[in-house]
Every structure is written in structure tokens, then in C-alpha cells.
Design an enzyme around this catalytic site. Sequence first.
Site, PDB file in Angstrom:
ATOM      1  N   SER A  35      60.372  87.937 -36.677  1.00 17.19           N
ATOM      2  CA  SER A  35      60.922  87.284 -35.359  1.00 17.19           C
ATOM      3  C   SER A  35      60.827  85.850 -35.572  1.00 17.19           C
ATOM      4  O   SER A  35      61.352  85.188 -34.829  1.00 17.19           O
ATOM      5  CB  SER A  35      60.095  87.694 -34.073  1.00 17.19           C
ATOM      6  OG  SER A  35      58.692  87.361 -34.446  1.00 17.19           O
ATOM      7  N   ALA A  70      52.794  77.789 -48.614  1.00 23.67           N
ATOM      8  CA  ALA A  70      51.509  77.381 -49.151  1.00 23.67           C
ATOM      9  C   ALA A  70      50.564  76.609 -48.126  1.00 23.67           C
ATOM     10  O   ALA A  70      50.761  76.862 -46.829  1.00 23.67           O
ATOM     11  CB  ALA A  70      51.875  76.211 -49.833  1.00 23.67           C
ATOM     12  N   ARG A  71      49.285  76.572 -48.388  1.00 23.36           N
ATOM     13  CA  ARG A  71      48.180  75.920 -47.546  1.00 23.36           C
ATOM     14  C   ARG A  71      48.540  74.423 -47.890  1.00 23.36           C
ATOM     15  O   ARG A  71      48.414  74.104 -49.244  1.00 23.36           O
ATOM     16  CB  ARG A  71      46.792  76.281 -47.990  1.00 23.36           C
ATOM     17  CG  ARG A  71      46.647  77.863 -47.268  1.00 23.36           C
ATOM     18  CD  ARG A  71      45.316  78.493 -47.690  1.00 23.36           C
ATOM     19  NE  ARG A  71      45.117  79.644 -47.128  1.00 23.36           N
ATOM     20  CZ  ARG A  71      44.621  80.065 -45.536  1.00 23.36           C
ATOM     21  NH1 ARG A  71      44.349  78.886 -45.020  1.00 23.36           N
ATOM     22  NH2 ARG A  71      44.365  81.306 -45.484  1.00 23.36           N
ATOM     23  N   TYR A 137      43.871  70.886 -52.678  1.00 21.96           N
ATOM     24  CA  TYR A 137      45.119  71.005 -52.437  1.00 21.96           C
ATOM     25  C   TYR A 137      45.944  70.515 -53.510  1.00 21.96           C
ATOM     26  O   TYR A 137      46.870  70.966 -54.035  1.00 21.96           O
ATOM     27  CB  TYR A 137      45.291  70.320 -50.896  1.00 21.96           C
ATOM     28  CG  TYR A 137      46.880  70.119 -50.779  1.00 21.96           C
ATOM     29  CD1 TYR A 137      47.697  71.289 -50.779  1.00 21.96           C
ATOM     30  CD2 TYR A 137      47.627  68.922 -50.812  1.00 21.96           C
ATOM     31  CE1 TYR A 137      48.930  71.164 -50.563  1.00 21.96           C
ATOM     32  CE2 TYR A 137      48.646  68.825 -50.361  1.00 21.96           C
ATOM     33  CZ  TYR A 137      49.747  69.870 -50.373  1.00 21.96           C
ATOM     34  OH  TYR A 137      50.982  69.727 -50.103  1.00 21.96           O
ATOM     35  N   LYS A 141      48.287  72.478 -56.414  1.00 21.75           N
ATOM     36  CA  LYS A 141      49.668  72.428 -56.509  1.00 21.75           C
ATOM     37  C   LYS A 141      50.169  71.808 -57.921  1.00 21.75           C
ATOM     38  O   LYS A 141      51.217  72.396 -58.474  1.00 21.75           O
ATOM     39  CB  LYS A 141      50.170  71.524 -55.472  1.00 21.75           C
ATOM     40  CG  LYS A 141      50.451  71.765 -54.025  1.00 21.75           C
ATOM     41  CD  LYS A 141      51.332  72.967 -53.886  1.00 21.75           C
ATOM     42  CE  LYS A 141      51.757  72.902 -52.410  1.00 21.75           C
ATOM     43  NZ  LYS A 141      53.068  73.827 -52.538  1.00 21.75           N
ATOM     44  N   PHE A 165      55.992  63.161 -50.543  1.00 23.51           N
ATOM     45  CA  PHE A 165      54.981  62.208 -49.964  1.00 23.51           C
ATOM     46  C   PHE A 165      54.837  62.648 -48.508  1.00 23.51           C
ATOM     47  O   PHE A 165      54.163  63.579 -48.466  1.00 23.51           O
ATOM     48  CB  PHE A 165      55.406  60.926 -50.164  1.00 23.51           C
ATOM     49  CG  PHE A 165      55.266  60.260 -51.701  1.00 23.51           C
ATOM     50  CD1 PHE A 165      54.626  59.334 -51.933  1.00 23.51           C
ATOM     51  CD2 PHE A 165      56.101  60.890 -52.771  1.00 23.51           C
ATOM     52  CE1 PHE A 165      54.248  59.028 -53.242  1.00 23.51           C
ATOM     53  CE2 PHE A 165      55.794  60.632 -54.095  1.00 23.51           C
ATOM     54  CZ  PHE A 165      54.782  59.562 -54.317  1.00 23.51           C
ATOM     55  N   ARG A 207      51.954  53.927 -46.663  1.00 21.68           N
ATOM     56  CA  ARG A 207      52.575  55.053 -46.717  1.00 21.68           C
ATOM     57  C   ARG A 207      53.999  55.289 -47.009  1.00 21.68           C
ATOM     58  O   ARG A 207      54.526  54.335 -46.386  1.00 21.68           O
ATOM     59  CB  ARG A 207      51.956  56.170 -45.977  1.00 21.68           C
ATOM     60  CG  ARG A 207      50.554  56.321 -45.880  1.00 21.68           C
ATOM     61  CD  ARG A 207      49.726  56.853 -47.078  1.00 21.68           C
ATOM     62  NE  ARG A 207      48.449  57.081 -47.048  1.00 21.68           N
ATOM     63  CZ  ARG A 207      47.462  55.970 -47.601  1.00 21.68           C
ATOM     64  NH1 ARG A 207      47.828  55.060 -48.073  1.00 21.68           N
ATOM     65  NH2 ARG A 207      46.404  56.526 -47.501  1.00 21.68           N
TER      66      ARG A 207
END
Length: 312
Positions: A35, A70-71, A137, A141, A165, A207
Site C-alpha cells: 500500500s 537504508a538507515r 552511518y 555506507k 550531500f 552546507r
Amino acid sequence: MRVLVTGAAGFLGHAVVAALAYRGHEPVAFVRDASTAPRQAAATAVGSLEDPASLRAAVHGVDGVCHLAARARVRESLTDPVSYWRTNVGGTLNLLDALTDRETPASLVLASTAAVYGTPETQPINEDAPIAPTNPYGATKAAADLAAANVAATGQLGAISLRAFNIAGAVDGCHDRDLTRLIPKVLAVQAGLAGELGLNGDGTAVRDFVHVADMAHAFVLAVEACTAGEWRAYNVGSGRETSINDVLTAAEQVTGRPVRTKRNPPANEPRVLLADSRRIRDELGWQALNSDLLRILSDGWNALTSTYAAPE
């Protein structure tokens, strides 16, 4: 191409499915619950990264995979690293195992992250920067990237890792609901869904923000460009220097109201993190066409307020 999208139910997953469909491909949504599959998906496969049998069934008959599941929360990874290694590395290994159990090589594009680089002094960051993650994390990766590179070297698939990024904005009304990220939190505050924004320091940290539509287009270009026996990494960012204060100013312009903030002491975090995305521009022809800050915030705000009524 028939392309499996793991994590298709997520913020980026919706955008990638839409971009693949727009390009004329057949996206197959790999989700835990049918769903939740995006409406643009040509088909749905139900399963999880922790279920190898469901992965083997899902990759049958596809030409490529965009691996997004992924987390992805840095602070959470510090307190629960085992879950991050189990999902981000173990789940990717399960997918690689399924992809190597095929007669023909597939294309694999992984959602990687700038967190694999840690906090390099040289800015902007290019793909030759040392891999030096500072949290679980980023470490998971980086490990997933390396595993894909190792398997690609056998000739059993072609792989590309896209190192994102800061992704924000919205596609097709699907906005980012993760309030641990700056722009979703700012917009939630503006919509009356969060009390205030905690701001570390003076807001001058810089950033790099990229629109989710531009990120999704990078996945399309990458899955089309994979070559069996090869692995390549590409940074994906706008290259624009955007301070936290710039985000607040733009949010006030888009929403027409001041952002409620709480000033906290400075945090131990890098002052500048910027992408050098020349490689993906030069080799794949990618451009950050939608990554103007006002466009990112406007699209996110419009998607959010179409779901929740903003207070007057």
C-alpha cells in the site's frame, strides 16, 4: 529498462520512481507494504533487505537496481550502531548476493552519502578525498560502497555509488518527514507541526543542499550508465554555499512568517561541507537544475501544506 527501487516508499524513493517512469523506464517498487508503493511504479515487489528470498524474487527479470533502502540518521547510528551495520551492510550484502545469482549482469546504483568522507579540511569535497567516516552511518555506507566495488570487479554487475550531500524539497507532493534534518524541521515549525528550531551556534555553518528531483535524476543517469565489471563514485550536490541563516531567511520569505528558534551553544560539527560535483556533470551530464534554495523550500512547503493546514 526494468529497474527495481529498494526503499521506494521513502522520500527519495518516490522521487526516483517518478524520475524513472518519466524517462520511460519501468520502475518496480520494493517495499515492505504494497500500500506504500508510489503510484508511478509499474509493479510492486513486497519484501525486505533482511529477507534474501524476497530479494532474489524481486531482482528476477530486472535490468537494474536503485538501492535506496537504508538507515540514515547520523545521531541514531551513534546509539544503535548494530542496527545500522545489519541494515546498511548486511542488507546490501543480501542484495549483492541476489544480483550475483543471475545469468546476466545487472546495473546497481547505491544511495551513498558525503558522510563517508568525514570532515575533510579541503572544500569542496571531490571523490578523491580520503574515506574517513566519523560515525557508524558513514562507516556502513562506505562499507556498502566497497562491497559493491568488489563484486563489480568480478564482472557480475556494474555499479555506481551516488554520494549525496543534503537532499530536500519535494516531488509529486511527497515531502521529507524526517524532522532530524534541517529543512523538514524548519518547514514543520512554520506549519505549526513543531514548536521551534534548535539552532546550534550562530547559524553561519555552511552546507550544500540539492533538490530531491535533481538527486532522482542522478539515479536515472547512473542506472543507464553502469558498465559490467566497473564501479564508480559520484558526488551529488549543488555546490552552492548555503548557511543555516540563509535557510532561515529563505524559509521566512517562502512562508511569510519568522522562524521560531532557540539558540543553543555551538556544536562540535564542521563549519563547511560542500560538494565538488564536476565528475558527474562531466561524465554523466547531470546538472542541479532545481537546486535553488527558494525552489527547494517552496516545493517542500507546498507539499507539506497540501497535507496539513498551516495556521494563520
